[in-house]
Design a protein around this motif. Structure first.
Motif, PDB file in Angstrom:
ATOM      1  N   LEU A 232       0.825  -1.207   0.000  1.00 27.01           N
ATOM      2  CA  LEU A 232       0.000   0.000   0.000  1.00 27.01           C
ATOM      3  C   LEU A 232       0.856   1.253   0.000  1.00 27.01           C
ATOM      4  N   GLU A 233       1.895   1.263   0.825  1.00 28.18           N
ATOM      5  CA  GLU A 233       2.776   2.425   0.872  1.00 28.18           C
ATOM      6  C   GLU A 233       3.550   2.587  -0.432  1.00 28.18           C
ATOM      7  N   HIS A 234       3.905   1.476  -1.061  1.00 25.46           N
ATOM      8  CA  HIS A 234       4.636   1.542  -2.326  1.00 25.46           C
ATOM      9  C   HIS A 234       3.782   2.169  -3.427  1.00 25.46           C
ATOM     10  N   ASN A 235       2.474   1.930  -3.397  1.00 22.58           N
ATOM     11  CA  ASN A 235       1.574   2.444  -4.427  1.00 22.58           C
ATOM     12  C   ASN A 235       0.863   3.723  -4.007  1.00 22.58           C
ATOM     13  N   CYS A 236       1.236   4.314  -2.881  1.00 20.40           N
ATOM     14  CA  CYS A 236       0.625   5.552  -2.409  1.00 20.40           C
ATOM     15  C   CYS A 236       1.484   6.739  -2.841  1.00 20.40           C
ATOM     16  N   GLU A 237       0.858   7.749  -3.407  1.00 21.70           N
ATOM     17  CA  GLU A 237       1.609   8.882  -3.922  1.00 21.70           C
ATOM     18  C   GLU A 237       2.124   9.811  -2.834  1.00 21.70           C
ATOM     19  N   PHE A 238       1.666   9.632  -1.570  1.00 23.74           N
ATOM     20  CA  PHE A 238       2.095  10.516  -0.496  1.00 23.74           C
ATOM     21  C   PHE A 238       2.986   9.806   0.529  1.00 23.74           C
ATOM     22  N   CYS A 239       3.313   8.551   0.321  1.00 23.12           N
ATOM     23  CA  CYS A 239       4.175   7.830   1.257  1.00 23.12           C
ATOM     24  C   CYS A 239       5.636   8.045   0.835  1.00 23.12           C
TER      25      CYS A 239
ATOM     26  N   PRO B 118       8.710   3.773  -6.143  1.00 26.60           N
ATOM     27  CA  PRO B 118       7.494   4.058  -5.368  1.00 26.60           C
ATOM     28  C   PRO B 118       6.639   5.109  -6.062  1.00 26.60           C
ATOM     29  N   ALA B 119       5.360   5.110  -5.728  1.00 27.18           N
ATOM     30  CA  ALA B 119       4.448   6.077  -6.344  1.00 27.18           C
ATOM     31  C   ALA B 119       4.819   7.507  -5.975  1.00 27.18           C
ATOM     32  N   PHE B 120       5.506   7.697  -4.851  1.00 31.15           N
ATOM     33  CA  PHE B 120       5.964   9.034  -4.470  1.00 31.15           C
ATOM     34  C   PHE B 120       6.900   9.616  -5.517  1.00 31.15           C
ATOM     35  N   GLU B 121       7.652   8.731  -6.195  1.00 30.10           N
ATOM     36  CA  GLU B 121       8.548   9.172  -7.264  1.00 30.10           C
ATOM     37  C   GLU B 121       7.839   9.132  -8.613  1.00 30.10           C
ATOM     38  N   ARG B 122       7.048   8.089  -8.855  1.00 30.61           N
ATOM     39  CA  ARG B 122       6.425   7.937 -10.169  1.00 30.61           C
ATOM     40  C   ARG B 122       5.454   9.069 -10.463  1.00 30.61           C
ATOM     41  N   ARG B 123       4.710   9.494  -9.447  1.00 31.46           N
ATOM     42  CA  ARG B 123       3.708  10.540  -9.655  1.00 31.46           C
ATOM     43  C   ARG B 123       4.238  11.939  -9.363  1.00 31.46           C
ATOM     44  N   ASN B 124       5.544  12.058  -9.249  1.00 31.14           N
ATOM     45  CA  ASN B 124       6.222  13.361  -9.121  1.00 31.14           C
ATOM     46  C   ASN B 124       5.798  14.123  -7.876  1.00 31.14           C
ATOM     47  N   THR B 125       5.481  13.394  -6.819  1.00 29.23           N
ATOM     48  CA  THR B 125       5.117  14.078  -5.570  1.00 29.23           C
ATOM     49  C   THR B 125       6.325  14.720  -4.919  1.00 29.23           C
ATOM     50  N   ARG B 126       7.494  14.134  -5.100  1.00 31.39           N
ATOM     51  CA  ARG B 126       8.700  14.674  -4.467  1.00 31.39           C
ATOM     52  C   ARG B 126       8.997  16.086  -4.948  1.00 31.39           C
ATOM     53  N   ARG B 127       8.893  16.317  -6.247  1.00 35.78           N
ATOM     54  CA  ARG B 127       9.241  17.646  -6.757  1.00 35.78           C
ATOM     55  C   ARG B 127       8.179  18.680  -6.418  1.00 35.78           C
ATOM     56  N   ARG B 128       6.981  18.251  -5.969  1.00 42.05           N
ATOM     57  CA  ARG B 128       5.945  19.197  -5.552  1.00 42.05           C
ATOM     58  C   ARG B 128       5.902  19.375  -4.040  1.00 42.05           C
ATOM     59  N   THR B 129       6.803  18.726  -3.310  1.00 41.54           N
ATOM     60  CA  THR B 129       6.822  18.814  -1.859  1.00 41.54           C
ATOM     61  C   THR B 129       7.541  20.081  -1.417  1.00 41.54           C
ATOM     62  N   VAL B 130       6.878  20.886  -0.602  1.00 39.92           N
ATOM     63  CA  VAL B 130       7.459  22.140  -0.117  1.00 39.92           C
ATOM     64  C   VAL B 130       8.372  21.877   1.070  1.00 39.92           C
ATOM     65  N   CYS B 131       7.889  21.139   2.060  1.00 38.36           N
ATOM     66  CA  CYS B 131       8.691  20.845   3.240  1.00 38.36           C
ATOM     67  C   CYS B 131       8.139  19.588   3.910  1.00 38.36           C
ATOM     68  N   VAL B 132       8.980  18.996   4.737  1.00 40.13           N
ATOM     69  CA  VAL B 132       8.636  17.755   5.416  1.00 40.13           C
ATOM     70  C   VAL B 132       9.032  17.883   6.870  1.00 40.13           C
ATOM     71  N   SER B 133       8.112  17.535   7.771  1.00 46.36           N
ATOM     72  CA  SER B 133       8.388  17.494   9.206  1.00 46.36           C
ATOM     73  C   SER B 133       8.194  16.058   9.687  1.00 46.36           C
ATOM     74  N   PRO B 134       8.558  15.746  10.911  1.00 49.13           N
ATOM     75  CA  PRO B 134       8.381  14.363  11.387  1.00 49.13           C
ATOM     76  C   PRO B 134       6.938  13.878  11.385  1.00 49.13           C
ATOM     77  N   HIS B 135       5.963  14.798  11.347  1.00 50.72           N
ATOM     78  CA  HIS B 135       4.566  14.382  11.445  1.00 50.72           C
ATOM     79  C   HIS B 135       3.731  14.748  10.227  1.00 50.72           C
ATOM     80  N   ALA B 136       4.113  15.723   9.452  1.00 55.75           N
ATOM     81  CA  ALA B 136       3.276  16.184   8.342  1.00 55.75           C
ATOM     82  C   ALA B 136       4.151  16.704   7.213  1.00 55.75           C
ATOM     83  N   MET B 137       3.538  16.805   6.026  1.00 57.46           N
ATOM     84  CA  MET B 137       4.199  17.353   4.849  1.00 57.46           C
ATOM     85  C   MET B 137       3.290  18.403   4.209  1.00 57.46           C
ATOM     86  N   LEU B 138       3.898  19.349   3.555  1.00 55.01           N
ATOM     87  CA  LEU B 138       3.179  20.355   2.786  1.00 55.01           C
ATOM     88  C   LEU B 138       3.524  20.137   1.319  1.00 55.01           C
ATOM     89  N   VAL B 139       2.507  19.790   0.518  1.00 55.63           N
ATOM     90  CA  VAL B 139       2.707  19.405  -0.879  1.00 55.63           C
ATOM     91  C   VAL B 139       1.826  20.268  -1.759  1.00 55.63           C
TER      92      VAL B 139
END
Length: 417
Positions: A172-179, A197-218
């Protein structure tokens, strides 16, 4: 020795087989590859319930059925008489919470298992009065699978369940665009693009503004935006609703929402903020908790209560949702007003964090883009499907967003990716 004792000569000596040549060292040792890391699996099933036989205090007692060589070596002819004895009240409560089947389910399953052998004499059989208080009830029909398994057999079965749940979660995490921390193994026979992972395939990484231990801003994808700065607040852990997050996670989300309000209020044309979340299909565990954040004109923000009250009241009749619309004013979404494991929708706006929430009964018919449709109607931006942006354009938008945040708000609420 026998030949020497009978006088037939010296005993025949069988030559020892020649020693096999030493096996060459493993390739991993020659290359100095690191040893595989250990993976610790929690004793939970696919629904997140604790498997009681895997508790540390469960023990590892072997019984005579464990050493049988037949197929039924792990089964018992008689149920465990002391299965519920010597257990505290807390342990019994935990077992009841994790028990999916009750007495009725066990009764039906045993009838199906018996087939033609079922006679229906579970209430005595020799009683003249039928249902009499003095009749002996045949409790064997109410025995569950656990009652006829040894402790070792239950532990083996629960280990397989825990392993299957762990592998299922990795997929599930492998196919999730936000994991972001997906570790699922790559499937064989597929290309490199499919193995990522879907986080890379769906280009979520390049749209991520910042990451904290509990939440992300995308940043939202370009073809789903109502406004150029529309974004998502995403939980770092793969959970189905933000209501499942702890107090630290709720504080991280509140910090990001406060920064977005400050950022959009300081624009050339001051704008308000609307936050909403649709927590549906939680049983499938495929959905990743996210809060959609949309900047809107201040006039539209003031009319948000009117728009959402009307729309939430209409879906109560159209989609058989719970008619009660909860008033939210804590700034914590639906936390404290709606149980997190219920399918629900909540929306929040204004500097005082006013909001509304509703429990969804028929989540299959509930539109997934309900929040986007209402906000799009408020700002006159219907049909917000636009063109997809390329990598350079999205990278520039993220860089500009970070620059504006640092200029108005200060430090980012997390690290850059």
């Amino acid at each position: 020795a026998l030949r020497a004792r009978l006088g037939l000569g010296k005993p025949r000596v069988t030559p020892a087989p020649a020693a096999a040549p030493a096996a060459p060292p493993a390739a991993a040792e020659e290359e100095g590859a690191p040893e595989p890391s250990k993976v610790y699996i929690s004793g939970m099933d696919a629904d997140g319930n604790m498997l009681q036989s895997l508790r540390r205090d469960a023990g590892t007692t072997l019984e005579k059925e464990d050493i049988r060589a037949s197929i039924r070596r792990r089964g018992k002819k008689k149920a465990n008489q002391a299965f519920t004895q010597d257990k505290s009240l807390e342990q019994l409560v935990e077992e009841e919470k994790g028990n999916k089947d009750g007495f009725d389910d066990a009764y039906v399953r045993n009838i199906v298992r018996l087939g033609n052998k079922f006679t229906g004499n579970d209430l005595g059989g020799n009683s003249r009065s039928g249902f009499d208080e003095e009749d002996q009830i045949d409790m064997r029909l109410y025995e569950s699978e656990n009652d006829r398994l040894t402790l070792q057999a239950r532990q083996d079965r629960d280990r397989r369940r825990a392993l299957n749940a762990h592998v299922q979660r990795l997929r599930l995490e492998h196919n999730c665009e936000f994991c972001m921390d997906a570790r699922a193994p790559a499937a064989k026979g597929k290309g490199r693009e499919a193995q990522l992972p879907a986080f890379e395939r769906r280009n979520t990484r390049r749209r991520t503004v910042c990451v904290s231990p509990h939440a992300m801003l995308v940043m939202a994808p370009a073809d789903r935006r109502i406004h150029p700065q529309m974004c998502y607040i995403v939980s770092r852990e793969h959970i189905s609703a933000t209501g499942h997050m702890d107090e630290d996670g709720a504080a991280a989300i509140a910090e990001i929402k406060a920064g977005l309000r400050q950022l959009w209020a300081a624009a050339e044309e001051p704008m308000g903020a609307i936050f909403f979340e649709a927590a549906t299909h939680q049983r499938s565990a495929r959905a990743h908790a996210r809060i959609t954040c949309v900047p809107v004109p201040t006039e539209a923000e003031q009319d948000a209560h009117l728009y959402f009250t009307q729309e939430l009241s209409s879906i109560s009749d159209d989609f058989k949702a719970n008619r009660k619309v909860h008033q939210l004013s804590s700034g914590r979404g639906a936390r404290g007003a709606i149980p997190a494991h219920f399918s629900h929708f909540w929306v929040e706006w204004g500097a005082f964090s006013e909001g509304l929430g509703i429990v969804i009964d028929d989540e299959e018919r509930f539109p997934r883009s309900f929040g986007e449709d209402v906000v799009g109607g408020m700002v006159g931006h219907l049909g917000f499907r636009g063109a997809r942006a390329d990598a350079a354009a999205e990278a520039k938008e993220v860089a500009d967003f970070r620059k504006a945040w640092r200029k108005v708000v200060g430090d980012l609420p997390g690290e850059e990716v």
